[in-house]
Design a protein around this motif. Sequence first.
Motif, PDB file in Angstrom:
ATOM      1  N   VAL A 194      33.568 -12.782  47.585  1.00 22.14           N
ATOM      2  CA  VAL A 194      33.499 -12.428  46.163  1.00 22.14           C
ATOM      3  C   VAL A 194      33.405 -13.687  45.310  1.00 22.14           C
ATOM      4  CG1 VAL A 194      34.816 -11.430  44.243  1.00 22.14           C
ATOM      5  CG2 VAL A 194      34.697 -10.228  46.431  1.00 22.14           C
ATOM      6  N   LYS A 195      34.261 -14.665  45.608  1.00 21.26           N
ATOM      7  CA  LYS A 195      34.258 -15.907  44.833  1.00 21.26           C
ATOM      8  C   LYS A 195      32.953 -16.672  44.976  1.00 21.26           C
ATOM      9  CE  LYS A 195      39.279 -16.573  44.860  1.00 21.26           C
ATOM     10  NZ  LYS A 195      40.409 -17.398  45.369  1.00 21.26           N
ATOM     11  N   ALA A 196      32.271 -16.465  46.119  1.00 19.06           N
ATOM     12  CA  ALA A 196      30.979 -17.117  46.332  1.00 19.06           C
ATOM     13  C   ALA A 196      29.835 -16.353  45.670  1.00 19.06           C
ATOM     14  CB  ALA A 196      30.708 -17.253  47.827  1.00 19.06           C
ATOM     15  N   GLY A 197      30.151 -15.230  45.027  1.00 19.66           N
ATOM     16  CA  GLY A 197      29.124 -14.458  44.335  1.00 19.66           C
ATOM     17  C   GLY A 197      28.266 -13.608  45.238  1.00 19.66           C
ATOM     18  N   ALA A 198      28.761 -13.284  46.438  1.00 15.74           N
ATOM     19  CA  ALA A 198      27.938 -12.558  47.410  1.00 15.74           C
ATOM     20  C   ALA A 198      28.218 -11.062  47.459  1.00 15.74           C
ATOM     21  CB  ALA A 198      28.143 -13.155  48.802  1.00 15.74           C
ATOM     22  N   VAL A 199      29.189 -10.577  46.659  1.00 11.21           N
ATOM     23  CA  VAL A 199      29.610  -9.177  46.754  1.00 11.21           C
ATOM     24  C   VAL A 199      29.464  -8.492  45.402  1.00 11.21           C
ATOM     25  CG1 VAL A 199      31.419  -7.602  47.521  1.00 11.21           C
ATOM     26  CG2 VAL A 199      31.292  -9.908  48.490  1.00 11.21           C
ATOM     27  N   GLU A 200      28.931  -7.292  45.418  1.00  6.23           N
ATOM     28  CA  GLU A 200      28.717  -6.526  44.195  1.00  6.23           C
ATOM     29  C   GLU A 200      30.039  -5.977  43.646  1.00  6.23           C
ATOM     30  OE1 GLU A 200      26.255  -4.588  41.239  1.00  6.23           O
ATOM     31  OE2 GLU A 200      26.025  -6.305  42.589  1.00  6.23           O
ATOM     32  N   ASP A 201      30.250  -6.137  42.366  1.00 10.08           N
ATOM     33  CA  ASP A 201      31.395  -5.551  41.680  1.00 10.08           C
ATOM     34  C   ASP A 201      31.102  -4.064  41.470  1.00 10.08           C
ATOM     35  OD1 ASP A 201      33.346  -4.680  39.920  1.00 10.08           O
ATOM     36  OD2 ASP A 201      33.232  -6.432  38.615  1.00 10.08           O
ATOM     37  N   MET A 202      31.894  -3.203  42.120  1.00  9.47           N
ATOM     38  CA  MET A 202      31.647  -1.762  42.085  1.00  9.47           C
ATOM     39  C   MET A 202      32.575  -1.023  41.117  1.00  9.47           C
ATOM     40  SD  MET A 202      31.092  -1.075  46.184  1.00  9.47           S
ATOM     41  CE  MET A 202      30.798   0.685  45.929  1.00  9.47           C
ATOM     42  N   THR A 203      33.349  -1.767  40.336  1.00 12.41           N
ATOM     43  CA  THR A 203      34.380  -1.156  39.498  1.00 12.41           C
ATOM     44  C   THR A 203      33.824  -0.048  38.608  1.00 12.41           C
ATOM     45  OG1 THR A 203      35.466  -3.320  39.440  1.00 12.41           O
ATOM     46  CG2 THR A 203      36.266  -1.645  37.905  1.00 12.41           C
ATOM     47  N   SER A 204      32.732  -0.322  37.932  1.00 14.53           N
ATOM     48  CA  SER A 204      32.207   0.639  36.959  1.00 14.53           C
ATOM     49  C   SER A 204      31.600   1.864  37.617  1.00 14.53           C
ATOM     50  CB  SER A 204      31.164  -0.042  36.065  1.00 14.53           C
ATOM     51  OG  SER A 204      30.054  -0.492  36.841  1.00 14.53           O
ATOM     52  N   THR A 205      31.279   1.788  38.898  1.00 14.13           N
ATOM     53  CA  THR A 205      30.639   2.920  39.569  1.00 14.13           C
ATOM     54  C   THR A 205      31.642   3.831  40.283  1.00 14.13           C
ATOM     55  OG1 THR A 205      30.279   1.671  41.625  1.00 14.13           O
ATOM     56  CG2 THR A 205      28.558   1.545  39.945  1.00 14.13           C
ATOM     57  N   ILE A 206      32.871   3.363  40.432  1.00 15.26           N
ATOM     58  CA  ILE A 206      33.876   4.157  41.144  1.00 15.26           C
ATOM     59  C   ILE A 206      34.671   4.968  40.117  1.00 15.26           C
ATOM     60  CG2 ILE A 206      35.903   4.079  42.640  1.00 15.26           C
ATOM     61  CD1 ILE A 206      34.733   1.587  43.930  1.00 15.26           C
TER      62      ILE A 206
END
Length: 422
Positions: free
Chosen positions: A92-104
Amino acid sequence: MRRVVVWAFLAAALVFPVRAQNFEVWAINYWVIDQFFPKFIQEWNQRNPNAQARLIQFENDPYKQRLFVALGAKSGPDVFYNWGGGVLESYVKAGAVEDMTSTIDPAWKNRFLDLMWRGVTFDGRIYGVPSTELQPVVWFYNKAVFRRLNLQPPQTWAQLLSVVDRLRGAGVVPIVVAGGSKWPLLMYQEYLVDRLGGPEVFENITTNRPGAWRHPSVLRSAEMISELVAKNPFQPGWESAQYGTGTVRALFATGRAAMQLMGVWEFGALVNEHPDFVKSGDLGWFAFPRVEGGRGDPRNLAGNFTNYFSVSSFARNKPAAIRFLRELSLSDDYVRFLLRNGAIPPTKGIQALIRQEGAYPDWQSFVYGLVEQAPYYVLSWDQALPPQLAQPYLDNLQLLFLRRIAPQEFVDRMQRLADGLR
C-alpha cells in the motif's frame, strides 16, 4: 469538422468492437481455490465476455516472492491473494494497491465479522476483502494416542511440557513440525509472547517502538522455546521438513506422532489426504494453553484472520475486478461450499448454518466460537511485520529452534534489525 470526426469514430467502433478488458487473478495452490474458483470463474466469464477473469496459481512460498517482484514492478496481477497485515501495508505504501474504501458499502462490509477487516485496514482505509476461511492456529492431537497413554489435552504450558515427556518416554513423537519451512515455528512464539505479556507487546513491535523486542516477554518466550526444544519433542529431520510435502501430516495422521500446532487449514488437508483418520473420530483439537503467571488473556488467538483478495492500483479493469470480488464475497454458494468442506467462513451470524450445513459441525463450531469470543487476535508475525523484518525474523527464529543462537542473542539480533528500519 468536429461532427465528421465524431461520426467517423462511431463508425469505427461499429466495425471494430471494443477490446475486452480482461484481468488476472493470482493465488496460491490452496484447496479452497482449487475446488471452488474454476467453476466460479467459468460462470463469471460466461456473464462477462468483455471482462474475462484468468486464474493463475503458485505454490505458497514461491508465490510470495513472485508477488513481491510483480507489485514492485507494477506488473502482473490485477487481483491478488494475500494475508493482509504488514506485508500488504508495505505494498500500500508503495502505491501498488487500490484503495477500496469508497466501493465497500455497508451491506458488503457487514457481511463479515468485524475483526476480519483489521488485516486490510490501514489509516482508516480498506485495501482488500476477506476471501476464504477463518484461520486461527490451534493444537491438533491424535485421540487414539492420548487414550492409549491415558493423557488429556493440556490446559497450561507446564501441562503441555509434561505431556511431551510422557509421549517421548512411550516412544511416540510428541509434536510434528515442518521446520524447514520456517513459518510453522513462529506459531509457538506468537502465542507465548501474547500469553506472557498481552497484546501490547507485539503491538509495540509492529509499530517499531524503541526497544520493543527487548520486552521481557519476548526473551522469556525464546527461553521457553529453548526449554521445549531441549526435550527433543519433534520428529527426526524436522529441521528440513517442508510443510507442502504432507509428510509431517502423515506422521500425525498415522499415529506415529501425537500433536501438531497448525492453522485450521490443516483440517481440510487432513480430510483430503487422510479421510479415514478424520472419519474415525480420532482427530482432536484444543486451544493454545495458558501460561501460568502470564498477563495475556488465554482466549486470545494467533494466526491469520482469513485470506484476502486485493486489487492492484495498476489493474487493467478495476471496476470489473472489484465487482468480481463483490460477487465472490456475497455468494451464498461460496459460504455453503466452505461449510460443506469443513471450513469456517468469516461470515457474520452463521452459527445455525454451521449446524445445518457444516460437514464437521463440532469442529467448525469450535473454531467459530474461538474467533467470536476472542478479545484479541494476533496476526501471524511473518505477515504482520514489514517484509524487511519478516524474513530475517524467520531465519533467526529457526536458528533459535536449532539452538544455534541463545535466547538473548535472538532478542539482540531482532532489536538491531528493528533499529535499522527506524
